[in-house]
Design an enzyme around this catalytic site. Structure first.
Site, PDB file in Angstrom:
ATOM      1  N   ARG A   1      -8.307  -4.793   3.410  1.00 10.02           N
ATOM      2  CA  ARG A   1      -8.649  -5.243   2.065  1.00 10.02           C
ATOM      3  C   ARG A   1     -10.074  -4.806   1.761  1.00 10.02           C
ATOM      4  O   ARG A   1     -10.954  -4.831   2.629  1.00 10.02           O
ATOM      5  CB  ARG A   1      -8.518  -6.768   1.932  1.00 10.02           C
ATOM      6  CG  ARG A   1      -7.079  -7.241   1.735  1.00 10.02           C
ATOM      7  CD  ARG A   1      -6.543  -6.791   0.370  1.00 10.02           C
ATOM      8  NE  ARG A   1      -5.173  -7.217   0.152  1.00 10.02           N
ATOM      9  CZ  ARG A   1      -4.103  -6.466   0.402  1.00 10.02           C
ATOM     10  NH1 ARG A   1      -4.252  -5.277   0.935  1.00 10.02           N
ATOM     11  NH2 ARG A   1      -2.895  -6.911   0.129  1.00 10.02           N
TER      12      ARG A   1
ATOM     13  N   GLU B   1     -10.847  -4.097  -6.303  1.00 13.34           N
ATOM     14  CA  GLU B   1      -9.433  -4.434  -6.472  1.00 13.34           C
ATOM     15  C   GLU B   1      -9.113  -5.899  -6.195  1.00 13.34           C
ATOM     16  O   GLU B   1      -7.982  -6.328  -6.448  1.00 13.34           O
ATOM     17  CB  GLU B   1      -8.588  -3.582  -5.521  1.00 13.34           C
ATOM     18  CG  GLU B   1      -8.647  -2.092  -5.795  1.00 13.34           C
ATOM     19  CD  GLU B   1      -7.808  -1.323  -4.792  1.00 13.34           C
ATOM     20  OE1 GLU B   1      -6.828  -0.689  -5.208  1.00 13.34           O
ATOM     21  OE2 GLU B   1      -8.129  -1.371  -3.591  1.00 13.34           O
TER      22      GLU B   1
ATOM     23  N   HIS C   1      -5.292   3.633  -2.774  1.00 14.47           N
ATOM     24  CA  HIS C   1      -4.421   2.537  -2.334  1.00 14.47           C
ATOM     25  C   HIS C   1      -2.966   3.017  -2.204  1.00 14.47           C
ATOM     26  O   HIS C   1      -2.032   2.455  -2.795  1.00 14.47           O
ATOM     27  CB  HIS C   1      -4.494   1.354  -3.301  1.00 14.47           C
ATOM     28  CG  HIS C   1      -4.296   0.039  -2.605  1.00 14.47           C
ATOM     29  ND1 HIS C   1      -5.104  -1.049  -2.811  1.00 14.47           N
ATOM     30  CD2 HIS C   1      -3.375  -0.356  -1.700  1.00 14.47           C
ATOM     31  CE1 HIS C   1      -4.694  -2.069  -2.061  1.00 14.47           C
ATOM     32  NE2 HIS C   1      -3.647  -1.660  -1.375  1.00 14.47           N
TER      33      HIS C   1
END
Length: 335
Positions: A231, A260, A286
């Site tokens: 992440r 994000e 991503h």
């Protein structure tokens, strides 16, 4: 009346056809997400929502969705969804836990090799004017290197599976809740100080935000390659930029970014500009799960979860973390 199903990104035709058999479907043609106002307008009379990575659902969103019964997430990590608010509103949340594991692990290895072997610079050199081999762009291989994997959830273990075939000198693991007999378990500080490569497959929790920061990077092994497919906010991008500028880090590769993590009000609104400008960085948008057959399988599973919830049954992949007060609940390690 048929239930109204809102799909926030374009989906495969066979998945769309499956949903249209049981409900009225409103689908964003994409690829750009709807604005908040557009999403609220579509959710006004929606019974179900199929959600994707760019989506954020919080209490404000739910106030605009009075009929909503279920959210089927076509993704693995659900840190952009306020699970407590969903539970209080009586909205079930499901996710797809396992289908993203293998492609994300593959991408981690690809990013590591691309960063350490100067693949982007080599591509530019060949396209510009290639006259044959020259003694340049010497890098570092996985073979004979010390590699640490931080986070030993499904993706972390899948990365280890792949690393075992590269002839690494030593494999290290960092996870206070996990173990792997193939790895020497160490602290994060030890991993950063000893490893040629560090691969982050860490979930976003309150305690893991900016796990990689200025303080941790002070002790990093000189020239190390850092890879993040977990992440974005696990890494302080500004700190990584500083470590690249002064040479402590040899390269940084990522598929995920701080910008994000939509539920974090103080997140950056863009990738740190110095990272984008630095020659020793490799970035992908991503795409950890962006394999055609995998994306289809994810959508089909999310559709199955959604339809089960609409029928009054429990989704196969019902999220059970509603009771957590932390706005960033425990997540599977994912990319």
């Amino acid at each position: 009346m048929m239930p109204r199903i809102v799909v926030t990104q374009p989906i495969h035709e066979e998945v769309l056809a499956r949903l249209m058999q049981v409900g009225e479907v409103v689908m964003n043609p994409g690829p750009e997400p709807w604005s908040e106002a557009e999403l609220h307008r579509h959710l006004k009379d929606a019974d179900a929502m199929m959600a994707f990575m760019p989506d954020r659902v919080d209490q404000r969103t739910l106030l605009h969705a009075p009929r909503l019964k279920t959210i089927a997430c076509a993704l693995k990590g659900y840190d952009n969804f306020d699970l407590k608010a969903c539970a209080q509103a009586g909205v079930s949340v499901s996710f797809v836990p396992d289908l993203l594991t293998e492609p994300t692990a593959e991408l981690a290895i690809g990013l590591a090799i691309a960063a350490a072997r100067h693949v982007l610079a080599g591509d530019v050199s060949v396209r510009k004017s290639y006259a044959g081999w020259r003694p340049q762009l010497y890098g570092m291989g996985l073979h004979g290197s010390i590699v640490a994997v931080v986070g030993l959830g499904a993706v972390g273990r899948a990365i280890v599976d792949r690393l075992c075939g590269f002839g690494c000198a030593k494999l290290l693991g960092v996870d206070p809740h996990g173990d792997d007999e193939r790895l020497a378990m160490v602290s994060l500080g030890e991993a950063l100080s000893q490893s040629d490569y560090v691969m982050l497959a860490v979930p976003l929790l309150g305690m893991t935000r900016h796990l990689i920061n200025d303080s941790m990077l002070e002790g990093v092994r000189w020239g190390q390659v850092l890879v993040n497919i977990g992440r974005g906010s696990v890494v302080d991008e500004a700190a990584v930029a500083r470590a690249l500028q002064d040479g402590r880090l040899g390269a940084y590769a990522a598929d995920v970014y701080e910008m994000e993590d939509w539920l974090l009000a103080d997140r950056p609104r863009q990738i740190h500009p110095e990272l984008l400008q630095h020659p020793s960085t490799v970035f992908t948008p991503h795409i950890g799960s962006a394999v055609k057959k995998v994306r289809l399988a994810i959508e089909l599973r999310a559709a199955e979860n959604l339809l089960l919830a609409l029928s009054g049954s429990e989704p196969l992949d019902l999220c059970e973390a509603f009771h957590r007060a932390d706005p960033m609940p425990a997540l599977p390690c994912s990319g």
